[in-house]
Design an enzyme around this catalytic site. Structure first.
Site, PDB file in Angstrom:
ATOM      1  N   GLY A 142       0.828  -1.203   0.000  1.00 45.52           N
ATOM      2  CA  GLY A 142       0.000   0.000   0.000  1.00 45.52           C
ATOM      3  C   GLY A 142       0.861   1.251   0.000  1.00 45.52           C
TER       4      GLY A 142
ATOM      5  N   GLN B 209       2.948   9.926   1.262  1.00 49.21           N
ATOM      6  CA  GLN B 209       4.209   9.197   1.098  1.00 49.21           C
ATOM      7  C   GLN B 209       4.920   9.526  -0.207  1.00 49.21           C
ATOM      8  OE1 GLN B 209       2.304   5.243   2.196  1.00 49.21           O
ATOM      9  NE2 GLN B 209       4.326   5.031   3.105  1.00 49.21           N
TER      10      GLN B 209
ATOM     11  N   CYS C 276       5.742  -0.212   7.056  1.00 47.79           N
ATOM     12  CA  CYS C 276       5.360   0.916   6.216  1.00 47.79           C
ATOM     13  C   CYS C 276       6.548   1.294   5.345  1.00 47.79           C
ATOM     14  CB  CYS C 276       4.971   2.088   7.119  1.00 47.79           C
ATOM     15  SG  CYS C 276       4.547   3.590   6.213  1.00 47.79           S
ATOM     16  N   LEU C 277       6.306   1.594   4.074  1.00 52.22           N
ATOM     17  CA  LEU C 277       7.400   1.946   3.165  1.00 52.22           C
ATOM     18  C   LEU C 277       8.139   3.209   3.611  1.00 52.22           C
ATOM     19  CD1 LEU C 277       5.800   1.183  -0.320  1.00 52.22           C
ATOM     20  CD2 LEU C 277       7.508  -0.170   0.912  1.00 52.22           C
TER      21      LEU C 277
ATOM     22  N   HIS D 242      -4.478   1.209   7.556  1.00 54.43           N
ATOM     23  CA  HIS D 242      -3.142   1.810   7.543  1.00 54.43           C
ATOM     24  C   HIS D 242      -3.079   2.964   6.532  1.00 54.43           C
ATOM     25  CE1 HIS D 242       1.443   1.321   7.578  1.00 54.43           C
ATOM     26  NE2 HIS D 242       1.228   2.116   6.557  1.00 54.43           N
ATOM     27  N   GLU D 243      -3.579   2.710   5.318  1.00 58.56           N
ATOM     28  CA  GLU D 243      -3.480   3.739   4.271  1.00 58.56           C
ATOM     29  C   GLU D 243      -4.409   4.915   4.560  1.00 58.56           C
ATOM     30  OE1 GLU D 243      -0.953   3.520   2.534  1.00 58.56           O
ATOM     31  OE2 GLU D 243      -0.591   1.406   2.945  1.00 58.56           O
TER      32      GLU D 243
ATOM     33  N   HIS E 217      -2.922   7.227   7.023  1.00 53.99           N
ATOM     34  CA  HIS E 217      -1.917   8.114   6.416  1.00 53.99           C
ATOM     35  C   HIS E 217      -2.553   9.434   5.963  1.00 53.99           C
ATOM     36  CE1 HIS E 217       2.024   6.282   6.117  1.00 53.99           C
ATOM     37  NE2 HIS E 217       1.556   5.149   5.637  1.00 53.99           N
TER      38      HIS E 217
HETATM   39 NI    NI Z   1       2.447   3.299   5.437  1.00 58.31          NI
END
Ligand code: NI
Length: 154
Positions: free
Chosen positions: A46, A51, A88-89, A130-131, A134
């Site tokens: 995701g 991000q 998380c990226l 999660h997304e 964000h």
């Molecule tokens: Ni994330």
């Protein structure tokens, strides 16, 4: 399509609230295409607007069952809970245990502005939460129960 830079830990943009998407135009489509390519390139499941430095309510998800594009997503129903490891990226190499709903239903718009609903359980429920977090400037580390040690990650 292009791979964009992923914003990493320490950048304030990860803690800012995103604005709604109002225009469903070429600019949005390019953003969504780039976000998907960036997510796949980074081997993530995701990726959310902040991000890639864009404070708009957009995210992409693929837990291995196909690409999901979400514009202006809102969680409308949750059920149960799960305590699992999450990463998380924007925080590469780190993982922590979080508590998330087991089932989630989300209302969102597609890239053309059409409303739809999507329900997910387990990993998809976690990814959706999660997304969408964000988009409100919340990262998983804000709600983490505990971070995993390097030994636990192996
Ligand atoms: Ni994330």
């Amino acid at each position: 399509m292009a791979i964009r830079n992923i914003v990493k830990d320490g950048d304030d943009i990860l803690h800012k609230k995103c604005r709604e998407v109002i225009k469903f135009d070429q600019r949005l489509w390019v953003l969504l295409d780039d976000m998907a390519e960036t997510m796949y390139d980074a081997d993530g499941v995701g990726l959310a607007g902040p991000q890639v430095g864009v404070l708009r309510r957009v995210c992409v998800i693929d837990i291995g069952e196909g690409l999901i594009e979400l514009v202006n997503p809102v969680v409308i129903k949750t059920e149960g809970e799960q305590e699992t490891a999450e990463g998380c990226l924007s925080f590469p190499g780190e993982y922590g245990i979080t508590k998330r709903p087991m089932f989630v239903t989300v209302k969102a718009q597609d890239r053309n502005g059409k409303f739809f609903e999507i329900s997910g359980k387990e990993l998809l429920a976690k990814a959706l939460c999660h997304e969408i977090d964000h988009l409100d400037g919340i990262v998983y580390k804000d709600i983490v129960i505990r971070m995993l040690s390097p030994e636990e990650i192996e």
